[in-house]
Motif scaffolding. Structure first.
Motif, PDB file in Angstrom:
ATOM      1  N   THR A   1      -7.246  -9.550  14.536  1.00 36.81           N
ATOM      2  CA  THR A   1      -7.680  -9.046  13.387  1.00 36.81           C
ATOM      3  C   THR A   1      -7.937  -7.453  13.762  1.00 36.81           C
ATOM      4  O   THR A   1      -8.195  -6.951  14.595  1.00 36.81           O
ATOM      5  CB  THR A   1      -9.391  -9.463  13.314  1.00 36.81           C
ATOM      6  N   LEU A   2      -7.321  -6.584  12.608  1.00 35.51           N
ATOM      7  CA  LEU A   2      -7.127  -5.198  12.654  1.00 35.51           C
ATOM      8  C   LEU A   2      -8.301  -4.647  11.785  1.00 35.51           C
ATOM      9  O   LEU A   2      -8.505  -5.034  10.763  1.00 35.51           O
ATOM     10  CB  LEU A   2      -5.752  -4.858  12.285  1.00 35.51           C
ATOM     11  N   GLN A   3      -8.919  -3.867  12.560  1.00 34.01           N
ATOM     12  CA  GLN A   3      -9.790  -2.672  11.847  1.00 34.01           C
ATOM     13  C   GLN A   3      -9.188  -1.774  11.032  1.00 34.01           C
ATOM     14  O   GLN A   3      -8.205  -1.384  11.421  1.00 34.01           O
ATOM     15  CB  GLN A   3     -10.980  -2.169  12.828  1.00 34.01           C
ATOM     16  N   PRO A   4     -10.094  -1.037  10.157  1.00 33.77           N
ATOM     17  CA  PRO A   4      -9.120   0.157   9.317  1.00 33.77           C
ATOM     18  C   PRO A   4      -8.592   1.160  10.478  1.00 33.77           C
ATOM     19  O   PRO A   4      -9.189   1.523  11.315  1.00 33.77           O
ATOM     20  CB  PRO A   4     -10.405   0.759   8.428  1.00 33.77           C
TER      21      PRO A   4
ATOM     22  N   LEU B   1       2.037  -2.785   0.595  1.00 31.99           N
ATOM     23  CA  LEU B   1       1.322  -2.461  -0.263  1.00 31.99           C
ATOM     24  C   LEU B   1      -0.069  -2.892  -0.673  1.00 31.99           C
ATOM     25  O   LEU B   1      -1.036  -2.328  -1.041  1.00 31.99           O
ATOM     26  CB  LEU B   1       2.039  -2.718  -1.554  1.00 31.99           C
ATOM     27  N   LYS B   2       0.081  -4.448  -0.612  1.00 30.70           N
ATOM     28  CA  LYS B   2      -1.241  -5.442  -0.970  1.00 30.70           C
ATOM     29  C   LYS B   2      -2.372  -5.179   0.057  1.00 30.70           C
ATOM     30  O   LYS B   2      -3.454  -5.194  -0.125  1.00 30.70           O
ATOM     31  CB  LYS B   2      -0.935  -6.493  -1.250  1.00 30.70           C
ATOM     32  N   LYS B   3      -1.773  -5.117   1.661  1.00 27.37           N
ATOM     33  CA  LYS B   3      -2.814  -5.179   2.689  1.00 27.37           C
ATOM     34  C   LYS B   3      -2.888  -3.982   3.556  1.00 27.37           C
ATOM     35  O   LYS B   3      -3.625  -4.030   4.468  1.00 27.37           O
ATOM     36  CB  LYS B   3      -2.312  -6.350   3.397  1.00 27.37           C
ATOM     37  N   GLY B   4      -1.935  -3.019   3.312  1.00 29.16           N
ATOM     38  CA  GLY B   4      -1.852  -1.759   3.947  1.00 29.16           C
ATOM     39  C   GLY B   4      -1.275  -2.113   5.599  1.00 29.16           C
ATOM     40  O   GLY B   4      -1.581  -1.436   6.509  1.00 29.16           O
ATOM     41  N   ILE B   5      -0.649  -3.104   5.736  1.00 30.65           N
ATOM     42  CA  ILE B   5      -0.020  -3.481   7.007  1.00 30.65           C
ATOM     43  C   ILE B   5       1.436  -2.918   7.025  1.00 30.65           C
ATOM     44  O   ILE B   5       2.157  -3.282   6.067  1.00 30.65           O
ATOM     45  CB  ILE B   5       0.008  -4.919   7.307  1.00 30.65           C
ATOM     46  N   SER B   6       1.788  -2.074   8.170  1.00 31.89           N
ATOM     47  CA  SER B   6       2.898  -1.370   8.250  1.00 31.89           C
ATOM     48  C   SER B   6       3.358  -1.201   9.601  1.00 31.89           C
ATOM     49  O   SER B   6       2.684  -1.546  10.509  1.00 31.89           O
ATOM     50  CB  SER B   6       3.048  -0.143   7.422  1.00 31.89           C
ATOM     51  N   LEU B   7       4.385  -0.737   9.769  1.00 28.99           N
ATOM     52  CA  LEU B   7       5.043  -0.345  11.200  1.00 28.99           C
ATOM     53  C   LEU B   7       4.807   1.134  11.149  1.00 28.99           C
ATOM     54  O   LEU B   7       4.980   1.895  10.410  1.00 28.99           O
ATOM     55  CB  LEU B   7       6.364  -0.779  11.447  1.00 28.99           C
ATOM     56  N   VAL B   8       4.107   1.596  12.554  1.00 31.40           N
ATOM     57  CA  VAL B   8       3.909   2.815  12.875  1.00 31.40           C
ATOM     58  C   VAL B   8       5.240   3.647  12.845  1.00 31.40           C
ATOM     59  O   VAL B   8       5.189   4.707  12.115  1.00 31.40           O
ATOM     60  CB  VAL B   8       3.074   3.157  14.339  1.00 31.40           C
ATOM     61  N   ASN B   9       6.326   3.311  13.410  1.00 31.27           N
ATOM     62  CA  ASN B   9       7.373   4.074  13.489  1.00 31.27           C
ATOM     63  C   ASN B   9       8.593   3.527  12.787  1.00 31.27           C
ATOM     64  O   ASN B   9       9.673   2.735  13.133  1.00 31.27           O
ATOM     65  CB  ASN B   9       8.078   4.025  14.947  1.00 31.27           C
ATOM     66  N   THR B  10       8.370   3.525  11.475  1.00 31.05           N
ATOM     67  CA  THR B  10       9.335   2.899  10.528  1.00 31.05           C
ATOM     68  C   THR B  10      10.449   3.794  10.195  1.00 31.05           C
ATOM     69  O   THR B  10      10.341   4.781   9.876  1.00 31.05           O
ATOM     70  CB  THR B  10       8.568   2.450   9.077  1.00 31.05           C
ATOM     71  N   PRO B  11      11.822   3.393  10.236  1.00 28.66           N
ATOM     72  CA  PRO B  11      12.025   1.865  10.768  1.00 28.66           C
ATOM     73  C   PRO B  11      12.071   2.020  12.453  1.00 28.66           C
ATOM     74  O   PRO B  11      12.224   3.120  12.772  1.00 28.66           O
ATOM     75  CB  PRO B  11      13.581   1.884  10.260  1.00 28.66           C
ATOM     76  N   GLY B  12      11.728   0.962  12.954  1.00 26.96           N
ATOM     77  CA  GLY B  12      11.579   0.875  14.267  1.00 26.96           C
ATOM     78  C   GLY B  12      13.057   0.281  14.916  1.00 26.96           C
ATOM     79  O   GLY B  12      13.884  -0.533  14.168  1.00 26.96           O
ATOM     80  N   THR B  13      13.608   1.225  15.588  1.00 25.93           N
ATOM     81  CA  THR B  13      15.075   0.883  15.964  1.00 25.93           C
ATOM     82  C   THR B  13      14.984   0.195  17.624  1.00 25.93           C
ATOM     83  O   THR B  13      14.244   0.524  18.477  1.00 25.93           O
ATOM     84  CB  THR B  13      15.951   2.268  16.130  1.00 25.93           C
ATOM     85  N   VAL B  14      15.909  -0.889  17.679  1.00 27.10           N
ATOM     86  CA  VAL B  14      15.937  -1.569  18.808  1.00 27.10           C
ATOM     87  C   VAL B  14      17.250  -1.466  19.445  1.00 27.10           C
ATOM     88  O   VAL B  14      18.146  -1.443  18.715  1.00 27.10           O
ATOM     89  CB  VAL B  14      15.749  -3.222  18.496  1.00 27.10           C
TER      90      VAL B  14
END
Length: 81
Positions: free
Chosen positions: A35-38, A68-81
């Motif tokens: 569970t993530l808080q804001p 868009l709907k939940k505000g869930i994203s990646l911090v370093n977008t795009p993340g390179t592996v």
């Protein structure tokens, strides 16, 4: 091209869902729900380990619907592996 993949996730390997798909969905490998808080950030494991040939990369990108709907994203977008 052959890519060595070790899958410890318990899920099937990512695959293209349609012939015109540009990417594959990667699932979280969690022992219990998160569970993530804001504005909170968390490192979410995939359970996938890949060995890419020199000169190639793998990118992780957020799903547009979750962003868009939940505000869930990646911090370093795009993340390179």
């Amino acid at each position: 091209m052959k890519v060595k993949i070790i899958n410890r996730s318990g899920h099937e390997l990512p695959a293209y869902e349609t012939p015109s798909s540009a990417g594959m969905d990667v699932r979280a490998c969690l022992k219990e729900p998160v569970t993530l808080q804001p504005m909170q950030r968390a490192l979410i494991p995939t359970g996938l380990y890949i060995q890419l040939p020199h000169g190639y990369e793998c990118q992780m990108r957020p799903r547009s619907g979750l962003a868009l709907k939940k505000g869930i994203s990646l911090v370093n977008t795009p993340g390179t592996v």
